[in-house]
Design a protein around this motif. Structure first.
Motif: not given
Length: 311
Positions: A82-90, A109-115
């Motif tokens: 969730a934090a990674a998704t929100a951070s990517r959005m912003l 999934r975390l790594r795929a989100l760029g975290a």
């Protein structure tokens, strides 16, 4: 303590950046016969769990001068996603510290989100200590998986949606780890609807806290530990539990597994073990609804390995 006003502010702040998840009405087998239940399908939320609501609310609520600061969080998986998704959005950097026991599907999934993913320790408490150190080193904003007012208020928006989608609901069954989800929903409903925390017998944070009158450390050993692996109830959850007369019921791991299989077999809902805990309470009779009761069960997450589901 958070209030309904905090939850209303969170809904206004987050707006339509997240999904208003649907409700599915089903019949659930119980020891007393089939019982009608409304499933709040929060596993369909962005990031695969309810957690995005709180993380996004926290990031949107920080002072303008800190809007570009990096984010760090300790998580068994879902809060990190969730934090990674929100951070990517912003458009901000995010580091997630996870214990070594975190499921591979969540780490990938975390790594795929760029975290940035940091593995540290065996339990959430180990990961939290490392995340705190990283926050100090980098001047990052540290989010908490379940014990931060903005995180709890964001999760509480689910309660506002339920009041509109199932206006006759009398009881909401919610899985409890650190208690942020249950606390947010209870605050949103202001005590007008009963909120029942459902916990694995191997991770009874709310149950033990209610018995002791305060949060206490508990051992964790459950099939649902990757999402319900907090070793201690959050202080916010304790405050809300006291003020709203929240109760807890315990369910064994084998029933949680049965409930997860049922959700897949009967409704093709692919969810993680924690999301099946409220259904397990009904299957086992740990929670026995009264005739005429209107029950909602929150299906909280879907970040699971699909190969573990039955054929």
């Amino acid at each position: 303590m958070i209030t309904r006003e905090d939850v209303l502010a969170a809904r206004s702040r987050v707006g339509d950046r997240v999904r208003r998840t649907p409700v599915l009405r089903v019949g659930v087998p119980t020891p007393g016969g089939e019982f009608p239940v409304a499933l709040k399908l929060e596993h369909l939320q962005l990031g695969g769990s309810f957690k995005i609501r709180g993380s996004l609310n926290a990031l949107l609520h920080r002072p303008a001068a800190q809007r570009d600061a990096p984010v760090v969080i300790a998580s068994g998986g879902n809060a990190g996603i969730a934090a990674a998704t929100a951070s990517r959005m912003l458009g901000v950097a995010c580091t997630v510290v996870v214990p070594a026991s975190a499921p591979v599907v969540k780490v990938e999934r975390l790594r795929a989100l760029g975290a940035e993913v940091v593995l540290d320790g065996e339990r959430y408490t180990d990961a939290y200590a490392r995340a705190t150190a990283i926050a100090v080193e980098r001047g990052a904003q540290q989010l908490h998986a379940y014990d931060l007012p903005d995180v709890v208020a964001g999760a509480g928006v689910i309660g506002l949606e339920l009041a509109e989608q199932v206006p006759d609901a009398t009881t909401v069954l919610v899985a409890v780890g650190g208690g942020g989800l249950a606390a947010g929903i209870a605050a949103a409903l202001s005590g007008d609807t009963a909120v029942v925390g459902v916990e694995p017998t191997g991770a009874p944070t709310l149950h033990r806290a209610l018995a002791a009158g305060r949060p206490v450390d508990v051992p964790v050993d459950s099939v649902a530990a990757d999402a319900l692996g907090a070793t201690r109830l959050g202080d916010i959850a304790m405050d809300v539990a006291r003020s709203t007369a929240m109760v807890s019921v315990l369910v064994d791991d084998d029933v949680i597994v049965d409930a997860r299989n049922l959700l897949w077999r009967e409704y093709r809902l692919a969810v993680e073990y924690s999301a099946a805990a409220p259904i397990a309470a009904l299957l086992s009779g740990a929670y026995a609804p009264a005739p005429g009761e209107r029950v909602v069960a929150v299906v909280c997450g879907a970040n699971t390995d699909p190969t573990t589901l039955p054929a």
